[in-house]
Design an enzyme around this catalytic site. Structure first.
Site, mmCIF file in Angstrom:
data_model
loop_
_atom_site.group_PDB
_atom_site.id
_atom_site.type_symbol
_atom_site.label_atom_id
_atom_site.label_comp_id
_atom_site.label_asym_id
_atom_site.label_seq_id
_atom_site.Cartn_x
_atom_site.Cartn_y
_atom_site.Cartn_z
ATOM 1 N N THR A 127 0.806 -1.254 -0.125
ATOM 2 C CA THR A 127 -0.101 -0.059 -0.081
ATOM 3 C C THR A 127 0.828 1.299 -0.122
ATOM 4 O OG1 THR A 127 -1.312 1.179 1.421
ATOM 5 C CG2 THR A 127 -0.249 -0.355 2.627
ATOM 6 N N ASP A 128 0.418 2.256 -0.288
ATOM 7 C CA ASP A 128 0.663 3.629 -0.493
ATOM 8 C C ASP A 128 1.105 4.194 0.864
ATOM 9 O OD1 ASP A 128 -1.804 4.149 -0.030
ATOM 10 O OD2 ASP A 128 -1.863 5.659 -1.552
ATOM 11 N N GLU A 129 0.432 3.743 1.754
ATOM 12 C CA GLU A 129 0.454 4.052 3.296
ATOM 13 C C GLU A 129 1.797 3.843 4.050
ATOM 14 O OE1 GLU A 129 -3.107 3.590 5.463
ATOM 15 O OE2 GLU A 129 -4.031 2.956 3.843
ATOM 16 N N TYR A 151 -1.058 -0.069 11.087
ATOM 17 C CA TYR A 151 -1.300 -0.727 9.952
ATOM 18 C C TYR A 151 -0.342 -0.529 8.848
ATOM 19 C CZ TYR A 151 -3.276 -1.469 5.213
ATOM 20 O OH TYR A 151 -3.179 -1.771 3.884
ATOM 21 N N LYS A 155 2.734 -3.203 7.509
ATOM 22 C CA LYS A 155 2.738 -3.533 5.971
ATOM 23 C C LYS A 155 4.131 -3.102 5.541
ATOM 24 C CE LYS A 155 0.280 -4.493 3.147
ATOM 25 N NZ LYS A 155 -0.265 -6.205 2.749
HETATM 26 P P1 NAD Z 1 -9.603 -7.267 3.115
HETATM 27 O O1 NAD Z 1 -9.475 -6.773 4.525
HETATM 28 O O2 NAD Z 1 -10.869 -7.394 2.499
HETATM 29 O O3 NAD Z 1 -9.073 -8.889 2.877
HETATM 30 C C1 NAD Z 1 -8.018 -9.400 3.971
HETATM 31 C C2 NAD Z 1 -8.262 -11.176 3.712
HETATM 32 O O4 NAD Z 1 -7.063 -11.564 4.511
HETATM 33 C C3 NAD Z 1 -9.492 -11.418 4.393
HETATM 34 O O5 NAD Z 1 -10.105 -12.435 3.498
HETATM 35 C C4 NAD Z 1 -8.979 -12.210 5.606
HETATM 36 O O6 NAD Z 1 -9.783 -13.417 5.944
HETATM 37 C C5 NAD Z 1 -7.595 -12.493 5.100
HETATM 38 N N1 NAD Z 1 -6.792 -12.714 6.491
HETATM 39 C C6 NAD Z 1 -6.370 -11.845 7.290
HETATM 40 N N2 NAD Z 1 -5.745 -12.265 8.336
HETATM 41 C C7 NAD Z 1 -5.195 -13.613 7.502
HETATM 42 C C8 NAD Z 1 -4.414 -14.760 7.990
HETATM 43 N N3 NAD Z 1 -3.555 -14.450 9.067
HETATM 44 N N4 NAD Z 1 -4.295 -15.812 7.273
HETATM 45 C C9 NAD Z 1 -4.911 -15.914 6.333
HETATM 46 N N5 NAD Z 1 -5.948 -15.059 5.657
HETATM 47 C C10 NAD Z 1 -5.986 -13.911 6.506
HETATM 48 O O7 NAD Z 1 -8.490 -6.620 2.383
HETATM 49 P P2 NAD Z 1 -8.289 -6.022 1.159
HETATM 50 O O8 NAD Z 1 -8.782 -4.638 0.988
HETATM 51 O O9 NAD Z 1 -8.626 -6.900 0.101
HETATM 52 O O10 NAD Z 1 -6.647 -6.078 1.111
HETATM 53 C C11 NAD Z 1 -5.925 -6.862 0.440
HETATM 54 C C12 NAD Z 1 -4.435 -6.781 0.197
HETATM 55 O O11 NAD Z 1 -4.275 -5.376 -0.426
HETATM 56 C C13 NAD Z 1 -3.943 -6.110 1.522
HETATM 57 O O12 NAD Z 1 -2.570 -6.630 1.793
HETATM 58 C C14 NAD Z 1 -3.742 -4.539 1.697
HETATM 59 O O13 NAD Z 1 -2.837 -4.165 2.637
HETATM 60 C C15 NAD Z 1 -3.594 -4.415 0.456
HETATM 61 N N6 NAD Z 1 -4.072 -3.152 -0.294
HETATM 62 C C16 NAD Z 1 -5.580 -2.781 -0.064
HETATM 63 C C17 NAD Z 1 -5.818 -1.502 -0.524
HETATM 64 C C18 NAD Z 1 -7.275 -0.919 -0.478
HETATM 65 O O14 NAD Z 1 -7.564 0.055 -0.687
HETATM 66 N N7 NAD Z 1 -8.090 -2.030 0.262
HETATM 67 C C19 NAD Z 1 -5.051 -0.505 -0.996
HETATM 68 C C20 NAD Z 1 -3.609 -0.884 -1.366
HETATM 69 C C21 NAD Z 1 -3.107 -2.254 -0.842
#
Ligand code: NAD
Length: 337
Positions: A127-129, A151, A155
């Site tokens: 993430t950009d964060e 968070y 990351k």
């Molecule tokens: P989300 O919270 O919707 O999904 C996370 C998933 O990970 C869930 O299905 C959860 O059950 C699973 N999970 C959590 N802990 C776990 C563990 N210990 N073992 C196995 N599974 C586990 O998140 P998202 O928004 O889909 O984000 C997915 C990825 O993308 C993350 O790594 C996040 O940092 C990154 N990201 C998200 C965004 C955004 O805008 N949502 C932006 C940039 C990067």
């Protein structure tokens, strides 16, 4: 290609799995996908229902920080695309421990297993964060991480571990860092689905501080296409930024959501700002454009309208999640990503 997708029952991971298995990601082609997911509050098998019956799909419920489960599941896969994470900033401020367990320890357990089983490529989705906050200009991939909230710190820890496995052990690792995603199947604690589902029910919505915090927005399908590009053609040991080119303040975003849902500012509660709330994020995405030919395809106006329509037509998906999202509707801990 056999792909292990961690966190594939979440918002972005499930979009990636559905698109990959339907052949919509040109850079991937024919594939078999295993999803490893703990099914935390934000993981949902309903997100995978459209592909659950395909013979090329397999689901394993498990925790990425559990070495014995991970060891068994990783065996036999060509690549790992690592989405699994604790992802909600407000939860990380209230209770950081699980963020360290999943985002740091879990990533390291996966990296170790990838080494042992000769995985050809490991994509760390980030993430950009991780960069903190920037008042003007944009970060490049050469910028040092400087996270401000737990968070983002966890990351960043996962990213640094992944890159260290490339430099120390020669594991083929690529890190992607993306801006704020929006789209269907996003858990209704994040700002767009939280506001939309509240407004569709005539409920109030909370706006942090002066609403001047700025974020770039990207449709989740563009994020997944970019990950597929990086998986196929990114250079090992490199970081790639992914963005959408639509930067909005939270006031501007709220204005668009209110208009789209036919509601007014009388439904907005101004709530105290989040602790450590980063003012602005901005990524320079020239590297992925120049090297891999990436460009976002979904215009924000179109993507937002489609997303709101999806929440309007899929109440059976989000209404049962309201209880699980209660953390994010308690007033003081309300959510922008
Ligand atoms: P989300 O919270 O919707 O999904 C996370 C998933 O990970 C869930 O299905 C959860 O059950 C699973 N999970 C959590 N802990 C776990 C563990 N210990 N073992 C196995 N599974 C586990 O998140 P998202 O928004 O889909 O984000 C997915 C990825 O993308 C993350 O790594 C996040 O940092 C990154 N990201 C998200 C965004 C955004 O805008 N949502 C932006 C940039 C990067």
């Amino acid at each position: 290609m056999k792909i292990l997708v961690t966190g594939g029952a979440g918002f972005i991971g499930s979009e990636f799995v559905r698109s990959a298995l339907r052949g919509e990601l040109a850079d991937i082609g024919d594939c078999q996908v295993t999803v490893l997911d703990k099914l935390t509050y934000s993981g949902n098998l309903a997100n995978l229902a459209p592909v659950a019956d395909l013979p090329s799909f397999r689901f394993v419920r498990g925790d990425i920080s559990d070495g014995s489960v991970v060891d068994q599941v990783v065996a036999g896969h060509d690549v790992i695309v690592h989405f699994a994470a604790e992802t909600h900033v407000d939860r990380s401020i209230a209770s950081p421990t699980q963020f360290v367990m999943t985002n740091v320890l879990g990533t390291q357990v996966l990296l170790d297993a990838a080494m042992r089983h000769g995985v050809r490529r490991f994509v760390q989705v980030s993430t950009d964060e991780v960069y903190g906050s920037i008042d003007e200009g944009s970060w490049t991939e050469a910028t040092a991480v400087a996270p401000n909230v737990p968070y983002a710190a966890t990351k960043a820890g996962g990213d640094l571990l992944a890159l260290s496995y490339h430099r120390t052990f020669g594991l083929d690792v690529v890190v992607t860092r993306c801006t704020n995603n929006y789209g269907r199947y996003q858990f209704p604690e994040k700002v767009i689905p939280l506001f939309v589902t509240n407004l569709l029910d005539g409920r109030r919505i909370p706006l942090y501080g002066d609403g001047g915090n700025r974020r770039d927005w990207l449709h989740v399908s563009d994020h997944c296409r970019a990950i597929a590009l990086v998986l196929g053609a990114g250079r090992a040991g490199e970081v790639y930024h992914i963005g959408g080119g639509t930067e909005l303040s939270n006031v501007e975003l709220t204005t668009r959501l209110l208009e789209a849902c036919g509601a007014g500012w009388d439904l907005v509660d101004h709530v105290p700002d989040r602790q450590g709330h980063d003012r602005r994020y901005s990524l320079d995405i020239s590297k992925i454009k120049d090297e891999l030919g990436y460009a976002p395809r979904v215009r924000f106006e179109d993507g937002l309208a489609q997303t709101i329509d999806w929440y309007r037509s899929n109440r059976e998906w989000w209404e049962p999640l309201r209880d699980r999202a209660r953390f994010a509707t308690r007033g003081e801990l309300l959510g922008t990503l």
